[in-house]
Structures are given as C-alpha cells and as structure tokens.
Design an enzyme around this catalytic site. Structure first.
Site, PDB file in Angstrom:
ATOM      1  N   HIS A   1     -97.418 -49.774  76.167  1.00 37.66           N
ATOM      2  CA  HIS A   1     -97.547 -51.206  75.908  1.00 37.66           C
ATOM      3  C   HIS A   1     -96.267 -51.960  76.331  1.00 37.66           C
ATOM      4  O   HIS A   1     -96.337 -52.983  77.013  1.00 37.66           O
ATOM      5  CB  HIS A   1     -97.829 -51.415  74.409  1.00 37.66           C
ATOM      6  CG  HIS A   1     -97.956 -52.830  73.982  1.00 37.66           C
ATOM      7  ND1 HIS A   1     -99.133 -53.360  73.509  1.00 37.66           N
ATOM      8  CD2 HIS A   1     -97.055 -53.848  73.944  1.00 37.66           C
ATOM      9  CE1 HIS A   1     -98.952 -54.640  73.216  1.00 37.66           C
ATOM     10  NE2 HIS A   1     -97.700 -54.960  73.467  1.00 37.66           N
ATOM     11  N   GLU A   2     -95.113 -51.415  75.949  1.00 34.56           N
ATOM     12  CA  GLU A   2     -93.846 -52.113  76.228  1.00 34.56           C
ATOM     13  C   GLU A   2     -93.482 -52.070  77.711  1.00 34.56           C
ATOM     14  O   GLU A   2     -93.001 -53.062  78.259  1.00 34.56           O
ATOM     15  CB  GLU A   2     -92.703 -51.536  75.383  1.00 34.56           C
ATOM     16  CG  GLU A   2     -92.906 -51.619  73.867  1.00 34.56           C
ATOM     17  CD  GLU A   2     -93.291 -53.002  73.351  1.00 34.56           C
ATOM     18  OE1 GLU A   2     -92.952 -54.014  73.994  1.00 34.56           O
ATOM     19  OE2 GLU A   2     -93.963 -53.074  72.299  1.00 34.56           O
TER      20      GLU A   2
ATOM     21  N   HIS B   1     -95.240 -54.645  79.609  1.00 31.95           N
ATOM     22  CA  HIS B   1     -94.627 -55.982  79.522  1.00 31.95           C
ATOM     23  C   HIS B   1     -93.627 -56.205  80.667  1.00 31.95           C
ATOM     24  O   HIS B   1     -93.496 -57.327  81.167  1.00 31.95           O
ATOM     25  CB  HIS B   1     -93.871 -56.148  78.202  1.00 31.95           C
ATOM     26  CG  HIS B   1     -94.721 -56.644  77.064  1.00 31.95           C
ATOM     27  ND1 HIS B   1     -95.379 -57.860  77.104  1.00 31.95           N
ATOM     28  CD2 HIS B   1     -94.997 -56.123  75.837  1.00 31.95           C
ATOM     29  CE1 HIS B   1     -96.029 -58.047  75.956  1.00 31.95           C
ATOM     30  NE2 HIS B   1     -95.818 -57.012  75.169  1.00 31.95           N
TER      31      HIS B   1
ATOM     32  N   CYS C   1    -100.202 -57.311  69.732  1.00 32.97           N
ATOM     33  CA  CYS C   1     -98.982 -57.656  70.477  1.00 32.97           C
ATOM     34  C   CYS C   1     -98.330 -58.852  69.803  1.00 32.97           C
ATOM     35  O   CYS C   1     -99.026 -59.813  69.462  1.00 32.97           O
ATOM     36  CB  CYS C   1     -99.354 -57.997  71.921  1.00 32.97           C
ATOM     37  SG  CYS C   1     -97.954 -58.543  72.916  1.00 32.97           S
TER      38      CYS C   1
HETATM   39 ZN    ZN Z   1     -96.672 -56.731  73.318  1.00 32.56          ZN
END
Ligand code: ZN
Length: 175
Positions: free
Chosen positions: A153-154, A157, A111
């Site tokens: 993953h995004e 966030h 990341c």
């Molecule tokens: Zn990330």
C-alpha cells in the site's frame, strides 16, 4: 510540534511519482525532521503506515509500525486470518518491492488519504523490500501477511497509486 494535515484524495501530489532521495539529502537535518514528522503524523492519525506524499512531500520515503493496540479491535481469529503481528517502527527510503511466491490475499483496506472509506484489495501474501534506513544504511525485510500488505500500500503511494485503483469496486464502503 505542529503537524501537517494528511493530504486527501483529489490532490495532485497523490498521483505523482515521488522522487528518489539522494544520499546528500539524507544527511540533512531537514530530512531527519521530515522522517520524525511522518512518524508523528502516522501515530497521531492513528495509522500503521504513511508515505511522504501524504503530507505533501513528493519523496520516496515510507514509515510503518503496527502495535498490539492498533489491532486490539480485531478478534483473535481475524488477527490470525490477516496474519497481523505487531512489528517495530520501520523507515524505508527509496524502497523497492519484490513479491515472493504466487499467493495473494483479499482483505478490507483503508487509507488515511481516503478518510472514512474501505474496500477489499487483493495483495501479494509475501514480499521482500529493500531500500535505505533513515540514516542511509541499506536494509532488506522479508515479510508476509499484514506487514506485507502495508508495504504494498505504501510503496504504491510513491508511484501515485491509491488502493481504489486496485480494489474490488463493489466492496467500496463507508466505515
Ligand atoms: Zn494510503
């Protein structure tokens, strides 16, 4: 263009739920500027995805792109295992993710906000994402393999979740 720094873990904004973007906001030049900045920051890093909170903006926007060069360090076999195929730049506003099927995959993941480290994270192999494009037009993308991993993953966030919350802790390592 002077690019903002990438926020590192420990900063509270990475742990907040980012705000939905309104149609009125999308129509502003400031929003288009934000998207352009996110694309530039991702490419400069270089990375294959970025979420707005990573540049200090708590809004539900992600950008992602994978190029031939970005995976050039991987052997053909590794690329094949990861199902890592280059894909064009995509921008999702207010993305909603739906896992498809029951399959999952375990691979090392990093990341930009946890610079210098990586760990093994289990992700759904296939997902469908819907949301708006940068101009407010609805779009849906069904994908699998590496792009599906990047999307998970995004979107995490935007909910204040980092891969360290999902990783196999004993795999966490300096890269
Ligand atoms: Zn990330």
């Amino acid at each position: 263009m002077q690019l903002p720094p990438i926020v590192q873990t420990g900063h509270a904004i990475l742990r907040e739920r980012a705000a939905e973007v309104t149609v009125q906001q999308i129509e502003t030049p400031q929003f288009q500027q934000l998207v352009d900045t996110m694309i530039a920051v991702m490419r400069q890093a270089p990375g294959v995805g970025l979420a707005a909170p990573q540049i200090g903006v708590s809004m539900r926007v992600i950008v992602l792109e994978d190029t031939e060069q970005a995976s050039a360090h991987l052997a053909p076999q590794e690329r094949h295992e990861r199902e890592r195929e280059p894909f064009r730049l995509r921008v999702f506003v207010n993305p909603v993710l739906r896992p498809q099927g029951k399959e999952s995959r375990l691979f090392l993941e990093g990341c930009l906000s946890i610079a210098g480290y990586a760990a093994v994270v289990e992700r759904h192999r296939q997902v469908e994402v819907s949301g708006l494009d940068r101009y407010g037009k609805p779009q849906t993308w069904l994908t699998h393999g590496w792009p599906a991993r990047i999307l998970q993953h995004e979107v995490d966030h935007l909910d204040g979740v980092l891969y360290v919350d999902r990783m196999l802790t004993r795999s966490f390592a300096k890269v």
